[in-house]
Write a protein that holds these residues in place. Structure first.
Motif, mmCIF file in Angstrom:
data_model
loop_
_atom_site.group_PDB
_atom_site.id
_atom_site.type_symbol
_atom_site.label_atom_id
_atom_site.label_comp_id
_atom_site.label_asym_id
_atom_site.label_seq_id
_atom_site.Cartn_x
_atom_site.Cartn_y
_atom_site.Cartn_z
ATOM 1 N N ASP A 16 10.331 -13.368 -49.191
ATOM 2 C CA ASP A 16 8.998 -12.885 -49.571
ATOM 3 C C ASP A 16 8.067 -14.077 -49.772
ATOM 4 O O ASP A 16 8.340 -14.955 -50.603
ATOM 5 C CB ASP A 16 9.065 -12.068 -50.870
ATOM 6 C CG ASP A 16 9.538 -10.640 -50.635
ATOM 7 O OD1 ASP A 16 9.761 -10.267 -49.455
ATOM 8 O OD2 ASP A 16 9.690 -9.894 -51.623
ATOM 9 N N ALA A 40 14.606 -12.359 -50.797
ATOM 10 C CA ALA A 40 14.424 -11.026 -51.381
ATOM 11 C C ALA A 40 14.897 -9.955 -50.409
ATOM 12 O O ALA A 40 15.815 -10.185 -49.615
ATOM 13 C CB ALA A 40 12.949 -10.848 -51.751
ATOM 14 N N GLY A 41 14.245 -8.825 -50.443
ATOM 15 C CA GLY A 41 14.721 -7.635 -49.739
ATOM 16 C C GLY A 41 15.266 -6.709 -50.812
ATOM 17 O O GLY A 41 15.724 -7.173 -51.867
ATOM 18 N N LYS A 42 15.196 -5.408 -50.574
ATOM 19 C CA LYS A 42 15.458 -4.461 -51.669
ATOM 20 C C LYS A 42 16.844 -4.636 -52.310
ATOM 21 O O LYS A 42 16.963 -4.742 -53.529
ATOM 22 C CB LYS A 42 15.240 -3.029 -51.187
ATOM 23 C CG LYS A 42 13.757 -2.741 -50.933
ATOM 24 C CD LYS A 42 13.466 -1.275 -50.868
ATOM 25 C CE LYS A 42 12.000 -0.978 -51.144
ATOM 26 N NZ LYS A 42 11.036 -1.680 -50.293
ATOM 27 N N ASN A 45 17.121 -7.867 -54.256
ATOM 28 C CA ASN A 45 16.405 -7.773 -55.541
ATOM 29 C C ASN A 45 17.233 -7.002 -56.578
ATOM 30 O O ASN A 45 17.321 -7.397 -57.737
ATOM 31 C CB ASN A 45 15.063 -7.059 -55.347
ATOM 32 C CG ASN A 45 14.076 -7.885 -54.537
ATOM 33 O OD1 ASN A 45 14.247 -9.099 -54.384
ATOM 34 N ND2 ASN A 45 13.045 -7.248 -54.009
ATOM 35 N N ARG A 92 13.567 -12.263 -41.534
ATOM 36 C CA ARG A 92 12.094 -12.127 -41.525
ATOM 37 C C ARG A 92 11.429 -12.708 -42.781
ATOM 38 O O ARG A 92 12.073 -12.826 -43.830
ATOM 39 C CB ARG A 92 11.728 -10.637 -41.394
ATOM 40 C CG ARG A 92 12.206 -9.826 -42.585
ATOM 41 C CD ARG A 92 11.967 -8.339 -42.429
ATOM 42 N NE ARG A 92 12.655 -7.626 -43.510
ATOM 43 C CZ ARG A 92 12.279 -6.456 -43.975
ATOM 44 N NH1 ARG A 92 11.249 -5.817 -43.472
ATOM 45 N NH2 ARG A 92 12.956 -5.883 -44.951
ATOM 46 N N ASN A 94 8.314 -11.663 -45.190
ATOM 47 C CA ASN A 94 7.332 -10.617 -45.515
ATOM 48 C C ASN A 94 6.241 -11.212 -46.403
ATOM 49 O O ASN A 94 6.541 -11.981 -47.317
ATOM 50 C CB ASN A 94 8.003 -9.450 -46.248
ATOM 51 C CG ASN A 94 8.831 -8.599 -45.311
ATOM 52 O OD1 ASN A 94 8.699 -8.677 -44.091
ATOM 53 N ND2 ASN A 94 9.707 -7.774 -45.880
ATOM 54 N N LYS A 96 3.253 -10.903 -49.138
ATOM 55 C CA LYS A 96 2.789 -10.055 -50.255
ATOM 56 C C LYS A 96 1.540 -10.714 -50.827
ATOM 57 O O LYS A 96 1.625 -11.836 -51.336
ATOM 58 C CB LYS A 96 3.859 -9.988 -51.364
ATOM 59 C CG LYS A 96 5.285 -9.754 -50.861
ATOM 60 C CD LYS A 96 5.533 -8.320 -50.544
ATOM 61 C CE LYS A 96 6.697 -8.140 -49.602
ATOM 62 N NZ LYS A 96 6.960 -6.777 -49.224
ATOM 63 N N ASN A 108 5.003 -6.289 -43.895
ATOM 64 C CA ASN A 108 6.443 -6.391 -43.661
ATOM 65 C C ASN A 108 6.738 -6.504 -42.167
ATOM 66 O O ASN A 108 6.233 -5.721 -41.371
ATOM 67 C CB ASN A 108 7.163 -5.169 -44.246
ATOM 68 C CG ASN A 108 7.237 -5.222 -45.763
ATOM 69 O OD1 ASN A 108 6.715 -6.146 -46.377
ATOM 70 N ND2 ASN A 108 7.877 -4.248 -46.355
ATOM 71 N N GLY A 140 16.539 -0.409 -48.776
ATOM 72 C CA GLY A 140 15.612 -1.039 -47.854
ATOM 73 C C GLY A 140 15.644 -0.448 -46.461
ATOM 74 O O GLY A 140 16.366 0.503 -46.170
ATOM 75 N N SER A 141 14.824 -1.062 -45.598
ATOM 76 C CA SER A 141 14.665 -0.543 -44.230
ATOM 77 C C SER A 141 15.809 -1.005 -43.325
ATOM 78 O O SER A 141 16.690 -1.755 -43.755
ATOM 79 C CB SER A 141 13.324 -1.018 -43.674
ATOM 80 O OG SER A 141 13.292 -2.437 -43.651
ATOM 81 N N ASP A 261 12.879 -1.673 -57.131
ATOM 82 C CA ASP A 261 14.247 -2.221 -57.060
ATOM 83 C C ASP A 261 14.786 -2.449 -58.478
ATOM 84 O O ASP A 261 15.974 -2.236 -58.750
ATOM 85 C CB ASP A 261 14.248 -3.554 -56.299
ATOM 86 C CG ASP A 261 13.548 -3.431 -54.957
ATOM 87 O OD1 ASP A 261 13.539 -2.321 -54.402
ATOM 88 O OD2 ASP A 261 12.986 -4.440 -54.489
#
Ligand SMILES: Nc1ncnc2c1ncn2[C@@H]1O[C@H](COP(=O)(O)OP(=O)(O)OP(=O)(O)O)[C@@H](O)[C@H]1O
Ligand SMILES: O=P(O)(O)OC[C@@]1(O)O[C@H](CO)[C@@H](O)[C@@H]1O
Length: 319
Positions: A16, A40-42, A45, A92, A94, A96, A108, A140-141, A261
């Motif tokens: 992030d 990070a990432g869901k 976190n 990746r 992302n 913010k 994202n 997460g995705s 999260d």
């Protein structure tokens, strides 16, 4: 019995890149006053918060080989077992952008491309972990290469093994995953509205939508409502369902990224500790409310969480 062990699954982690600025000028120059780049990432976190609380955490998912150093450092610092499958390319980044009024713009990116071989490797690792764990947080995705159906199949198999799967995703992955009966889901109000295909502009409508999902066999529906708090429908069987609604006090918002999260981590922790439902709900609500007063996730002051927990109001949702 107390159980401290949990696996968090982040299929599509992210670094992030957070920038704080006075206001964002879309289509024009914006000057960032302070920036930070952190792993990070869901699911990552959730793992960070759980590890700060004292859980024994194992992390898995897919991680790009080209920029794994910051993640490895974080997992070391957290004392987490790193069971991520390495894939070609870079994880990746992302973006913010947090404005001084607390508004966040999330940009994202799609993430790495995962091959069939990496997926097979991940499945093997996941079901090895299922031999020694009860709690799985899948958050997460999905990265390119992992279909919503594949993800739903993992949930289904974990469910059949009697595992407690806490599932926090969105769009197609959420819709497909629901059919596999995760044990707890945490949509926010917008995600729930998208799922049922109608606006949920009052509590009753939210309640009806959640009840519809519970009727399909999902034991716990936690709906996060941002500053308005948390609604929770728990249904251990068709006859026993309980609605609870927790509201936090007004908070000074620095960044809301990761609040969801943190809420998921709070619920998981309450279950790991064997707490009663009200204690779990007020703790998780306080934990997530406090999280909005910082950038990034983590629990630096447990005493502050416990003090805030005393200020959480509990109601039945219709009141
Ligand atoms: N402004 C706020 N004041 C107090 N508590 C908040 C605020 N925003 C969020 N929270 C707490 O955090 C929880 C999760 O927030 P939210 O509903 O925004 O989740 P989310 O949309 O999944 O978040 P994200 O995807 O950004 O992590 C809320 O249910 C609430 O308890
Ligand atoms: O693309 P996803 O997985 O839905 O969301 C990813 C993400 O926005 O979620 C976290 C906050 O919840 C961030 O750390 C991360 O960048």
């Amino acid at each position: 019995m107390m159980n401290n062990k949990v696996v968090t699954i982040t299929l599509n982690p992210a670094l992030d890149l957070t920038g704080s600025l006075n206001s964002l000028n879309v289509g024009n120059l914006s000057l960032v006053e302070k920036g930070s780049l952190h792993p990070a990432g869901k699911g990552v976190n959730v793992a960070k918060v759980l590890s700060d609380l004292g859980a024994d955490v194992t992390v898995t998912g897919f991680l790009g080989r080209d920029n794994e150093a910051a993640f490895k450092q974080l997992f070391d610092d957290m004392n987490a077992k790193d069971e991520f499958i390495r894939v070609e390319g870079a994880t990746r980044i992302n973006v913010k952008l947090v404005e001084s009024n607390g508004q966040v713009s999330d940009i994202n990116f799609p993430g790495v491309v995962v091959t069939e071989q990496a997926i097979v490797e991940f499945e093997k690792r996941l079901f090895e972990l299922a031999e020694s764990h009860l709690y799985f947080v899948l958050a997460g995705s999905l990265p390119q290469g992992v279909t919503a159906e594949r993800c739903a199949n993992w949930i289904e198999r974990l469910h059949q093994l009697g595992k407690r799967v806490i599932f926090d995703s969105s769009r197609a992955a959420l819709a497909a995953g629901l059919v596999s009966k995760p044990w707890l889901i945490k949509p926010n109000d917008e995600e729930l509205s998208e799922l049922v295909g109608q606006p949920l502009d009052n509590t009753q409508k939210c309640q009806q939508a959640a009840q519809g999902l519970a009727d399909k066999g999902i034991e716990n529906i936690v709906v996060s409502l941002g500053s308005k708090g948390v609604m929770w429908l728990s249904q251990s069987d068709q006859k026993n369902s309980t609605w609870r609604y927790a509201q936090p006090p007004k908070m000074q918002v620095v960044s809301t990224v990761g609040a969801g999260d943190t809420l998921v981590a709070g619920f998981c922790w309450g279950y790991l500790q064997g707490w009663k439902e009200e204690q779990t709900l007020t703790f998780a609500t306080a934990l997530s409310a406090l999280a909005v007063s910082q950038v990034g996730v983590g629990v630096s002051d447990l005493q502050a969480v416990l003090s805030l927990q005393e200020k959480i109001t509990l109601n039945s949702p219709s009141s």
